[in-house]
Design a protein around this motif. Structure first.
Motif, mmCIF file in Angstrom:
data_model
loop_
_atom_site.group_PDB
_atom_site.id
_atom_site.type_symbol
_atom_site.label_atom_id
_atom_site.label_comp_id
_atom_site.label_asym_id
_atom_site.label_seq_id
_atom_site.Cartn_x
_atom_site.Cartn_y
_atom_site.Cartn_z
ATOM 1 N N UNK A 1 3.909 -0.878 -4.344
ATOM 2 C CA UNK A 1 2.925 -1.765 -4.824
ATOM 3 C C UNK A 1 2.824 -2.969 -4.337
ATOM 4 N N UNK A 2 4.178 -3.620 -4.399
ATOM 5 C CA UNK A 2 4.444 -4.979 -3.779
ATOM 6 C C UNK A 2 4.297 -5.126 -2.342
ATOM 7 N N UNK A 3 5.038 -4.042 -1.545
ATOM 8 C CA UNK A 3 4.843 -4.048 -0.444
ATOM 9 C C UNK A 3 3.481 -3.832 0.354
ATOM 10 N N UNK A 4 2.440 -3.079 -0.530
ATOM 11 C CA UNK A 4 1.234 -3.126 0.031
ATOM 12 C C UNK A 4 0.483 -4.486 -0.240
ATOM 13 N N UNK A 5 0.928 -5.216 -1.544
ATOM 14 C CA UNK A 5 0.269 -6.555 -1.767
ATOM 15 C C UNK A 5 0.631 -7.551 -0.702
ATOM 16 N N UNK A 6 1.803 -7.212 -0.142
ATOM 17 C CA UNK A 6 2.441 -8.226 0.914
ATOM 18 C C UNK A 6 1.616 -7.976 2.156
ATOM 19 N N UNK A 7 1.130 -6.603 2.310
ATOM 20 C CA UNK A 7 0.382 -6.550 3.467
ATOM 21 C C UNK A 7 -1.042 -6.724 3.246
ATOM 22 N N UNK A 8 -1.506 -7.496 2.290
ATOM 23 C CA UNK A 8 -2.846 -7.738 1.928
ATOM 24 C C UNK A 8 -3.764 -6.573 1.851
ATOM 25 N N UNK A 9 -3.184 -5.545 1.336
ATOM 26 C CA UNK A 9 -4.034 -4.300 1.220
ATOM 27 C C UNK A 9 -4.303 -4.147 -0.417
ATOM 28 N N UNK A 10 -5.566 -3.797 -0.489
ATOM 29 C CA UNK A 10 -6.075 -3.741 -1.848
ATOM 30 C C UNK A 10 -5.405 -2.332 -2.849
ATOM 31 N N UNK A 11 -4.723 -2.738 -3.860
ATOM 32 C CA UNK A 11 -4.123 -1.688 -4.386
ATOM 33 C C UNK A 11 -4.005 -1.953 -6.039
ATOM 34 N N UNK A 12 -4.224 -0.706 -6.658
ATOM 35 C CA UNK A 12 -4.196 -0.690 -8.194
ATOM 36 C C UNK A 12 -3.506 0.485 -8.685
ATOM 37 N N UNK A 13 -2.930 0.361 -9.914
ATOM 38 C CA UNK A 13 -2.508 1.482 -10.530
ATOM 39 C C UNK A 13 -3.360 2.319 -11.574
ATOM 40 N N UNK A 14 -3.464 3.549 -11.480
ATOM 41 C CA UNK A 14 -4.507 4.234 -11.827
ATOM 42 C C UNK A 14 -3.756 5.642 -12.761
ATOM 43 N N UNK A 15 -4.334 5.902 -14.002
ATOM 44 C CA UNK A 15 -3.870 6.872 -14.557
ATOM 45 C C UNK A 15 -4.761 8.188 -14.032
ATOM 46 N N UNK A 16 -3.851 8.946 -13.494
ATOM 47 C CA UNK A 16 -4.278 10.277 -12.548
ATOM 48 C C UNK A 16 -3.707 11.585 -12.986
ATOM 49 N N UNK A 17 -4.371 12.653 -12.835
ATOM 50 C CA UNK A 17 -3.778 13.950 -12.834
ATOM 51 C C UNK A 17 -2.942 14.319 -11.883
#
Length: 373
Positions: free
Chosen positions: A50-66
């Motif tokens: 998550x942090x590495x994606x943020x550092x690369x300015x990528x839109x990222x979010x946590x999601x509760x998924x099956x």
């Protein structure tokens, strides 16, 4: 306007498949507007990806998924995944994504949900071999995808899909950072023992530590063996220190290092890396990392790694689980012969496994006509 690509992944850590996600993002971000969904149920608490994606300015979010996990294949787990399905389908519908990209087979429950949500283009990145039993379920779910990319011929064959129903894009490993090069470690005291070998993987049963340690002892402990990694919190974990005491005649020849902040320093300081997996590896990034550092790779014929290594040229291949065969390989290795193999491995890395080659291959695959479209 760029096509919006929603990438869905099955973990928030920094192991092999997580690093390949970073490579995929790098390869496609100039062509697509990328959003990444990471799960909330499978993470080590550090949120490294998550942090590495943020550092690369990528839109990222946590999601509760099956997400398909063996631990959830229980009545309680199946009920939970079924309850998640409708809300995830709604989120897929409102995501605005033009295309969905499933980074691992564990994400395949989202393929029919993406179809239900009106997403007509779904890509599956198959990073792990499918066993015969699980393949029956995964293949049916994968039929909801329109494009399938496997990381090796071994993985592709395990799916049961015909060759024209998927493509193979081999993994890559990043180039060494010239601004932060590996720092050679002071291992001179161990040099008199012979070549220096490194095994770097999780301490779990199928990774072949037992095979390696028995072969090491059978060969007379012909150098120094360094062991990186740690045991996960699972029933599949092994006691590497106990195995050294049980199997190795000269325990001083095996150095248990554990987790390190920068494994690149270790890769750069030994003569060869060993990947002794007893079962099946989809790719085996360790072999690619060895080549990147100009080091030989000694691997079992566990699938993907044997596709990377040219036996006797840039490394050695032995039959998985065959202790005497691996011992004979150790017998014939010298520091100079391993150095020559490492040079051949570096040439192969530059030819086939750089980020530039991966980017080129991914960009060639993604804009093409999707299967079944």
């Amino acid at each position: 306007m760029k096509t919006k690509l929603l990438i869905i992944h099955s973990s928030d850590e920094l192991y092999g498949s997580d690093r390949i996600l970073l490579q995929v993002v790098q390869a496609l971000r100039d062509t697509y507007r990328i959003t990444v969904w990471l799960p909330v149920d499978h993470q080590d608490g550090k949120h490294q990806l998550y942090r590495m994606l943020q550092e690369r300015a990528v839109e990222v979010q946590h999601m509760d998924m099956p997400i398909l996990r063996r631990a959830l294949l229980t009545p309680k787990g199946l009920v939970r995944m079924a309850r998640l399905a409708p809300q995830v389908a709604r989120k897929l519908r409102s995501s605005g994504a033009d295309q969905v990209y499933l980074m691992t087979s564990a994400c395949l429950l989202l393929a029919p949900l993406a179809r239900l949500a009106g997403r007509k283009k779904t890509t599956l990145h198959i990073q792990e071999p499918w066993g015969p039993r699980e393949a029956m379920l995964l293949r049916q779910l994968a039929k909801f995808t329109q494009q399938r990319i496997a990381i090796s011929q071994t993985v592709a064959r395990s799916t049961g899909f015909a060759a024209d129903q998927l493509s193979v894009v081999h993994n890559a490993v990043p180039r060494l950072d010239p601004a932060n090069p590996p720092k050679p470690l002071e291992l001179d005291a161990d040099c008199a023992r012979g070549p220096r070998y490194l095994v770097a993987s999780r301490w779990v049963r199928h990774k072949g530590h037992g095979t390696l340690l028995k072969a090491w002892s059978m060969a007379g402990c012909p150098g120094t063996l360094y062991v990186l990694g740690s045991a996960p919190d699972s029933a599949n974990r092994i006691d590497v220190r106990g195995m050294v005491a049980e199997f190795v005649s000269d325990t001083a020849s095996v150095k248990i290092i554990g987790q390190v902040a920068n494994p690149q320093d270790w890769f750069d300081s030994v003569d060869a890396l060993v990947l002794p997996t007893d079962t099946v590896e989809g790719c085996g990034l360790v072999a690619l990392e060895a080549f990147r550092h100009g080091k030989a790779a000694i691997v079992s014929d566990s699938g993907g790694p044997a596709e990377v290594v040219d036996n006797g040229v840039d490394g050695w291949i032995f039959t998985a689980g065959d202790v005497p065969e691996l011992a004979r390989i150790f017998d014939r290795c010298t520091a100079s012969s391993l150095a020559a193999m490492g040079e051949a491995g570096l040439r192969k890395y530059e030819e086939k496994y750089t980020p530039e080659r991966f980017d080129e291959n991914m960009r060639a695959e993604m804009p093409g006509a999707l299967l079944g479209s």
